[in-house]
Motif scaffolding. Structure first.
Motif, mmCIF file in Angstrom:
data_model
loop_
_atom_site.group_PDB
_atom_site.id
_atom_site.type_symbol
_atom_site.label_atom_id
_atom_site.label_comp_id
_atom_site.label_asym_id
_atom_site.label_seq_id
_atom_site.Cartn_x
_atom_site.Cartn_y
_atom_site.Cartn_z
ATOM 1 N N LEU A 94 -37.675 72.801 156.052
ATOM 2 C CA LEU A 94 -39.125 72.674 156.207
ATOM 3 C C LEU A 94 -39.744 71.714 155.205
ATOM 4 N N ALA A 95 -39.202 71.647 153.989
ATOM 5 C CA ALA A 95 -39.879 70.842 152.981
ATOM 6 C C ALA A 95 -38.958 70.189 151.960
ATOM 7 N N LYS A 96 -37.731 70.641 151.831
ATOM 8 C CA LYS A 96 -36.832 70.123 150.795
ATOM 9 C C LYS A 96 -35.974 69.002 151.374
ATOM 10 N N ARG A 97 -36.585 67.854 151.573
ATOM 11 C CA ARG A 97 -35.909 66.721 152.179
ATOM 12 C C ARG A 97 -35.387 65.759 151.106
ATOM 13 N N CYS A 98 -34.233 65.168 151.377
ATOM 14 C CA CYS A 98 -33.665 64.215 150.426
ATOM 15 C C CYS A 98 -32.881 63.161 151.188
ATOM 16 N N ALA A 99 -32.453 62.142 150.479
ATOM 17 C CA ALA A 99 -31.546 61.133 151.021
ATOM 18 C C ALA A 99 -30.301 61.116 150.146
ATOM 19 N N ILE A 100 -29.150 60.939 150.775
ATOM 20 C CA ILE A 100 -27.876 60.891 150.062
ATOM 21 C C ILE A 100 -27.310 59.492 150.226
ATOM 22 N N PRO A 101 -27.248 58.701 149.162
ATOM 23 C CA PRO A 101 -26.767 57.323 149.285
ATOM 24 C C PRO A 101 -25.249 57.260 149.433
ATOM 25 N N ALA A 102 -24.761 56.280 150.178
ATOM 26 C CA ALA A 102 -23.320 56.111 150.375
ATOM 27 C C ALA A 102 -23.020 54.668 150.752
ATOM 28 N N ASP A 103 -21.829 54.217 150.399
ATOM 29 C CA ASP A 103 -21.371 52.901 150.834
ATOM 30 C C ASP A 103 -20.750 52.975 152.220
ATOM 31 N N GLY A 104 -20.308 54.146 152.612
ATOM 32 C CA GLY A 104 -19.715 54.359 153.919
ATOM 33 C C GLY A 104 -19.174 55.772 154.000
ATOM 34 N N GLU A 179 -37.527 51.997 156.638
ATOM 35 C CA GLU A 179 -38.856 52.505 156.969
ATOM 36 C C GLU A 179 -38.890 54.039 156.988
ATOM 37 N N ASN A 180 -37.902 54.652 157.647
ATOM 38 C CA ASN A 180 -37.995 56.105 157.723
ATOM 39 C C ASN A 180 -37.463 56.811 156.488
ATOM 40 N N LEU A 181 -36.831 56.059 155.574
ATOM 41 C CA LEU A 181 -36.475 56.635 154.273
ATOM 42 C C LEU A 181 -37.730 57.100 153.547
ATOM 43 N N SER A 182 -38.737 56.238 153.485
ATOM 44 C CA SER A 182 -39.983 56.594 152.793
ATOM 45 C C SER A 182 -40.667 57.784 153.454
ATOM 46 N N ALA A 183 -40.691 57.796 154.783
ATOM 47 C CA ALA A 183 -41.342 58.894 155.496
ATOM 48 C C ALA A 183 -40.586 60.202 155.298
ATOM 49 N N TRP A 184 -39.252 60.133 155.320
ATOM 50 C CA TRP A 184 -38.447 61.352 155.170
ATOM 51 C C TRP A 184 -38.591 61.950 153.772
ATOM 52 N N LEU A 185 -38.702 61.098 152.763
ATOM 53 C CA LEU A 185 -38.794 61.586 151.384
ATOM 54 C C LEU A 185 -40.186 62.089 151.014
ATOM 55 N N ALA A 186 -41.213 61.628 151.720
ATOM 56 C CA ALA A 186 -42.583 62.019 151.375
ATOM 57 C C ALA A 186 -42.703 63.546 151.347
ATOM 58 N N PRO A 187 -43.199 64.118 150.244
ATOM 59 C CA PRO A 187 -43.199 65.577 150.101
ATOM 60 C C PRO A 187 -44.451 66.274 150.626
ATOM 61 N N ASP A 188 -45.364 65.532 151.246
ATOM 62 C CA ASP A 188 -46.686 66.096 151.537
ATOM 63 C C ASP A 188 -46.862 66.557 152.989
ATOM 64 N N TYR A 189 -45.764 66.825 153.702
ATOM 65 C CA TYR A 189 -45.903 67.346 155.064
ATOM 66 C C TYR A 189 -44.679 68.199 155.395
ATOM 67 N N PRO A 190 -44.827 69.162 156.285
ATOM 68 C CA PRO A 190 -43.674 69.984 156.686
ATOM 69 C C PRO A 190 -42.848 69.283 157.758
ATOM 70 N N THR A 191 -41.578 69.581 157.806
ATOM 71 C CA THR A 191 -40.710 69.042 158.843
ATOM 72 C C THR A 191 -41.002 69.747 160.163
ATOM 73 N N THR A 192 -41.123 68.977 161.227
ATOM 74 C CA THR A 192 -41.407 69.521 162.549
ATOM 75 C C THR A 192 -40.350 69.029 163.542
ATOM 76 N N PRO A 193 -40.236 69.658 164.707
ATOM 77 C CA PRO A 193 -39.316 69.154 165.726
ATOM 78 C C PRO A 193 -39.618 67.702 166.112
ATOM 79 N N GLU A 194 -40.895 67.340 166.118
ATOM 80 C CA GLU A 194 -41.275 65.969 166.468
ATOM 81 C C GLU A 194 -40.759 64.976 165.422
ATOM 82 N N VAL A 195 -40.853 65.361 164.157
ATOM 83 C CA VAL A 195 -40.338 64.512 163.078
ATOM 84 C C VAL A 195 -38.828 64.317 163.248
ATOM 85 N N LEU A 196 -38.118 65.383 163.534
ATOM 86 C CA LEU A 196 -36.664 65.306 163.682
ATOM 87 C C LEU A 196 -36.263 64.485 164.905
ATOM 88 N N ALA A 197 -37.022 64.600 165.977
ATOM 89 C CA ALA A 197 -36.728 63.819 167.183
ATOM 90 C C ALA A 197 -36.873 62.325 166.899
#
Length: 233
Positions: A94-104, A179-197
């Motif tokens: 719902l709210a604890k979103r992160c990005a995991i960096p990788a080379d592959g 583009e969606n890295l910034s949106a995914w990391l933004a902490p000011d909204y809850p995750t919704t099915p629409e966001v995931l789609a």
């Protein structure tokens, strides 16, 4: 499914590439990152009214708040289709979103009967960012005064494979574009099915640009860790 991945770049280079503001002095480099290993996660929080990107070390394998122990099967992957419903993931999703960096990352071919051929999947340039979720788990076996009682853990999201990767496996990690890295990391909204789609749809575009080739079965052993693991065979 994703059970192994690669971080070949230094933390300084990861910090520069993802425009991170704060990072630990920790070397995460490995050609064979396996479950329960500490990996870097990128999170965003507000500092003095401004967004700040930070890297933190997290155990790969999310531990839900209600768990009494880490468990025998690390929760390294969360299906994007059910992450908001599964008890193990929904609180974090719902709210604890992160990005995991990788080379592959590595994937074992599952679309050919009896095939056990591992493939290395990677971008032609730059780095990947897996969409992930994280959670702070409190270890009930440790005293309240022990700082080690809190364990930062994470899982990466997976989805039905993009057509370009479907010949290797029926699932692939959810991949974040710039583009969606910034949106995914933004902490000011809850995750919704629409966001995931929308995230899933964008991930397919990123996946379509990836390269891949077969590699040695040596990657299957966590004791092997060298650049040779990503070489084409």
């Amino acid at each position: 499914m994703c059970g192994r991945f690669v971080i070949a770049k230094t933390t300084d280079l990861i910090t520069e590439y993802f425009e991170v503001d704060e990072a630990p002095e920790q070397d995460f480099r490995s050609y064979n990152i396996a479950p329960t290993i500490e990996v870097p996660i990128i999170v965003e929080r507000e500092v003095d009214g401004l967004p700040s990107r930070e890297i933190h070390a997290a155990r790969w394998g999310l531990i839900p708040s209600w768990a009494k122990s880490p468990g025998a099967s690390p929760l390294i992957n969360a299906r994007i289709e059910s992450v908001l419903e599964k008890p193990s993931f929904k609180e974090a999703a719902l709210a604890k979103r992160c990005a995991i960096p990788a080379d592959g990352y590595f994937e074992w071919q599952s679309t050919v009967p009896n095939s056990k051929v591992p493939y290395y999947i990677f971008p032609s340039d730059g780095m990947l960012a897996f969409a992930g979720i994280y959670w702070w788990w409190r270890d009930p076996s440790k005293l309240a005064s022990d700082p080690a009682r809190w364990v930062l853990t994470c899982s990466l999201l997976t989805k039905d494979s993009a057509p370009e990767l479907a010949g290797i496996h029926d699932r692939n990690p959810v991949l974040l574009s710039e583009e969606n890295l910034s949106a995914w990391l933004a902490p000011d909204y809850p995750t919704t099915p629409e966001v995931l789609a929308a995230l899933s749809e964008e991930s397919a575009l990123v996946a379509a640009q990836l390269e891949f080739h077969p590699v040695s079965s040596a990657v299957g052993s966590v004791y092997n860790n060298s650049e040779e693991l990503i070489a084409r065979i």
